[in-house]
Design a protein around this motif. Structure first.
Motif: not given
Length: 62
Positions: A4-8, A11-12, A18-22
């Motif tokens: 669930q924290i992989s790059a793909g 991106q989802i 938007p703009g809220q995740l590390t």
């Protein structure tokens, strides 16, 4: 959880938040006890006889 924290996935998730995740998410680890520190307070983990999903299914049948 690691998936669930992989790059793909990030991106989802970024599309939802938007703009809220590390840029470097950290997966949670196993609990070492029954207490979790949250800010200046603590929460105690308790066992529950059923999950929310089970309770909702039972309620829908009645």
């Amino acid at each position: 959880m690691q998936e669930q924290i992989s790059a793909g996935y990030m991106q989802i998730w970024g599309g939802f938040f938007p703009g809220q995740l590390t840029g470097k998410p950290v997966p949670p680890g196993p609990l070492t006890g029954r207490t979790i520190s949250i800010g200046g307070s603590s929460a105690t983990v308790r066992s529950a006889p059923m999950s929310d999903a089970v309770a909702l299914r039972r309620h829908a049948r009645s």
